[in-house]
Design a protein around this motif. Structure first.
Motif, mmCIF file in Angstrom:
data_model
loop_
_atom_site.group_PDB
_atom_site.id
_atom_site.type_symbol
_atom_site.label_atom_id
_atom_site.label_comp_id
_atom_site.label_asym_id
_atom_site.label_seq_id
_atom_site.Cartn_x
_atom_site.Cartn_y
_atom_site.Cartn_z
ATOM 1 N N MET A 210 51.749 42.199 33.705
ATOM 2 C CA MET A 210 51.887 42.505 35.121
ATOM 3 C C MET A 210 52.882 43.635 35.385
ATOM 4 N N ARG A 233 48.822 45.006 44.639
ATOM 5 C CA ARG A 233 49.819 43.948 44.854
ATOM 6 C C ARG A 233 49.331 42.916 45.867
ATOM 7 N N HIS A 236 47.938 40.623 43.362
ATOM 8 C CA HIS A 236 48.868 40.236 42.289
ATOM 9 C C HIS A 236 50.293 40.441 42.802
ATOM 10 N N ASP A 238 53.022 39.445 41.814
ATOM 11 C CA ASP A 238 54.070 39.621 40.805
ATOM 12 C C ASP A 238 53.951 40.959 40.078
ATOM 13 N N LEU A 239 53.042 41.812 40.532
ATOM 14 C CA LEU A 239 52.856 43.109 39.885
ATOM 15 C C LEU A 239 54.091 43.977 40.091
ATOM 16 N N LEU A 358 43.704 44.532 35.864
ATOM 17 C CA LEU A 358 44.723 43.526 36.153
ATOM 18 C C LEU A 358 44.116 42.128 36.265
ATOM 19 N N PRO A 361 43.950 39.873 32.021
ATOM 20 C CA PRO A 361 45.109 40.061 31.129
ATOM 21 C C PRO A 361 44.719 40.168 29.660
#
Length: 397
Positions: A210, A233, A236, A238-239, A358, A361
Motif C-alpha cells: 500500500m 485513496r 484504499h 491506507d494508501l 492496488l 496485492p
C-alpha cells in the motif's frame, strides 16, 4: 584538419582566460596546475553516474595497478577521492594539454566508461601505443545519427579501440556501424546492473503493498500522480504516496500542488519520515524509498525526458509503472514488460491502472519478484572483462 586547427587556436585563449580569471577548475583541465600523478591505467568517466556504475571494476583493477581516474565534474572527482583513489578533472582535448597530461601520467592502458569521443585524445594515445578501451559503451539512436554525419571524426576513433564491451545489443550494433572493429568486441555488460544486483531486497509486507513511490519525477508529472492518488485513496484509505522529485529546488512548487488538493504538506527536507503524502525534496536517500514501496512509477517517462533507470526499483522488488517515453532504456523496459514486471501507462490511463493493481496485492508482489529475476538473469559477470583489461595493461609501453 579543421578540428585540429580550431583546438590550436582555442588553447592559448583558454590558458589566458584561466590565468586572468583565476579559474582553478579550468587550470586543472588545461593541466596548468600540479603535475598529474603517474599511473598504469587512466580511467575516464563523465560524471558520478558512470563512475559509480563501474566502481566494482575500477577497484578490482586498482588492486594490482596504479590508477588515475578523470571526470568532468568536481563532485565526481571528490567522490572518487573518497574511495581512496587518485582523481582529477579530465584534460581538455587540446594539443598541448594532452601532451602535458600524457607525459606526466604515462599510462599503459586507457579505459573510457560508457563513451566520450575526443579526436586528439584518441590520436595521441594511438601515437604513443597506449591501448584504448571502452566498457559499458552506450550509443543511443540519436547520438548515432549525429555522429553518422561526421564519419571522418568518429570512425578513426572507434577503429583505434582495442577492446569494447557494450552495455546492450543496440549500442553494440550502432558502434559497429560507426566504425568499431568486430575483433575488438567483448561480451556485453551493463555496468549499471552490477550495483543493483548486490542489493538485498526487502521482505514482502502489507505496508509495502500500500505504498506507492513516484520516483525522480519532473515538472508536469507530479499533478498526475497526486490526482491518481486522491482517486485511489477513496478505495484504499491506507494508501501512502512517496513523491520523490528529481530536483529538490522544486520543493516549494510541488508542495503547492499537494496543498491545492487538500492534502497535508509533509516534507522530508523538514525532517518528516511518514504521512499520507511524503514529499521527498532531498537527495541521497532513494534506497530508503525503494525499500519502503511495493509499487513504483519511474519518473521522466510521462514527459519526453527519456525515463530513468528501472533497475533500482527492480532490485528492491518493486512492481514498476512507467510512461511512454523511455528512450534512455528501451531494452530494459521491454525486457521487464515482457516478464510482467513492468507496465506502461499514460496520463489518461494511470488512474485506472493504479486502481487495478492496488486491488491485487498478490499481483504487486509477483511483479516485484519478476523484475528482480530479470535483473539477476541479465547482470552477467565482469570477470572476463576485467581479465581482458588486465592483459592489455600488462603490455609494455
Amino acid at each position: 584538419m579543421i578540428y585540429s586547427a580550431l583546438t590550436r587556436l582555442a588553447e592559448p585563449l583558454l590558458r589566458l582566460q584561466s590565468t586572468l580569471g583565476g579559474q582553478d577548475a579550468l587550470r586543472e583541465r588545461l593541466v596548468m596546475d600540479a603535475r598529474p600523478v603517474a599511473a598504469d591505467i587512466w580511467i575516464h568517466g563523465a560524471s558520478v553516474g558512470e563512475l559509480t556504475s563501474a566502481r566494482t571494476i575500477i577497484e578490482d583493477l586498482a588492486r594490482d595497478f596504479s590508477v588515475l581516474v578523470t571526470t568532468n565534474t568536481e563532485t565526481a572527482r571528490q567522490m572518487v577521492t573518497g574511495w581512496g583513489l587518485a582523481a582529477r578533472l579530465a584534460p581538455m582535448d587540446l594539443p598541448g594539454t594532452m601532451q602535458r597530461f600524457l607525459n606526466a601520467v604515462h599510462p599503459r592502458l586507457q579505459v573510457t566508461i560508457e563513451g566520450e569521443f575526443w579526436p586528439l585524445r584518441s590520436r595521441e594515445l594511438a601515437r604513443r601505443g597506449i591501448p584504448q578501451t571502452m566498457i559499458g559503451a552506450r550509443m543511443s539512436a540519436k547520438s548515432a545519427g549525429n555522429w553518422g554525419r561526421f564519419p571522418r571524426l568518429i570512425r578513426p576513433i572507434l577503429e583505434r579501440v582495442e577492446a569494447l564491451s557494450a552495455q546492450d545489443a543496440l549500442s553494440e550494433e550502432r558502434l559497429l556501424r560507426l566504425g568499431a572493429r568486430p575483433a575488438a568486441i567483448l561480451p556485453k555488460l551493463d555496468l549499471k546492473l552490477l550495483g543493483p544486483a548486490q542489493i538485498s531486497p526487502p521482505v514482502d509486507s502489507a505496508a509495502r503493498d500500500m505504498t506507492f513511490l513516484a520516483a525522480s519525477t519532473h515538472e508536469g508529472e507530479e499533478q498526475v500522480f497526486l490526482d491518481a492518488f486522491v482517486e485511489a485513496r477513496k478505495q484504499h484509505s491506507d494508501l501512502r504516496l512517496i513523491l520523490a522529485i528529481r530536483h529538490p529546488k522544486r520543493g516549494d512548487e510541488v508542495a503547492n500542488l499537494i496543498e491545492q488538493r487538500g492534502l497535508p504538506v509533509i516534507r522530508r527536507s523538514q525532517g518528516a519520515e511518514d504521512g499520507p503524502v511524503l514529499l521527498v525534496d532531498t537527495l541521497g536517500e532513494m534506497a530508503r524509498w525503494y525499500a519502503a514501496a511495493g509499487l513504483c512509477f519511474v519518473g521522466g517517462s510521462l514527459n519526453d525526458r527519456g525515463g530513468h533507470t528501472p533497475w533500482e526499483p527492480a532490485a528492491y522488488q518493486c512492481a514498476i509503472l512507467y510512461g511512454p517515453h523511455v528512450s534512455n532504456f528501451p531494452d530494459a523496459y521491454a525486457a521487464l514488460t515482457a516478464a510482467d514486471a513492468a507496465r506502461q501507462v499514460t496520463v489518461d490511463s494511470l488512474q485506472t491502472s493504479l486502481a487495478e493493481i492496488l486491488a491485487q496485492p498478490a499481483r504487486i508482489r509477483a511483479m516485484g519478484h519478476a523484475g528482480r529475476n530479470v535483473l539477476d538473469q541479465r547482470v552477467g559477470a565482469p570477470d572476463g572483462l576485467v581479465t581482458a583489461l588486465r592483459d592489455l595493461a600488462k603490455r609494455a609501453v
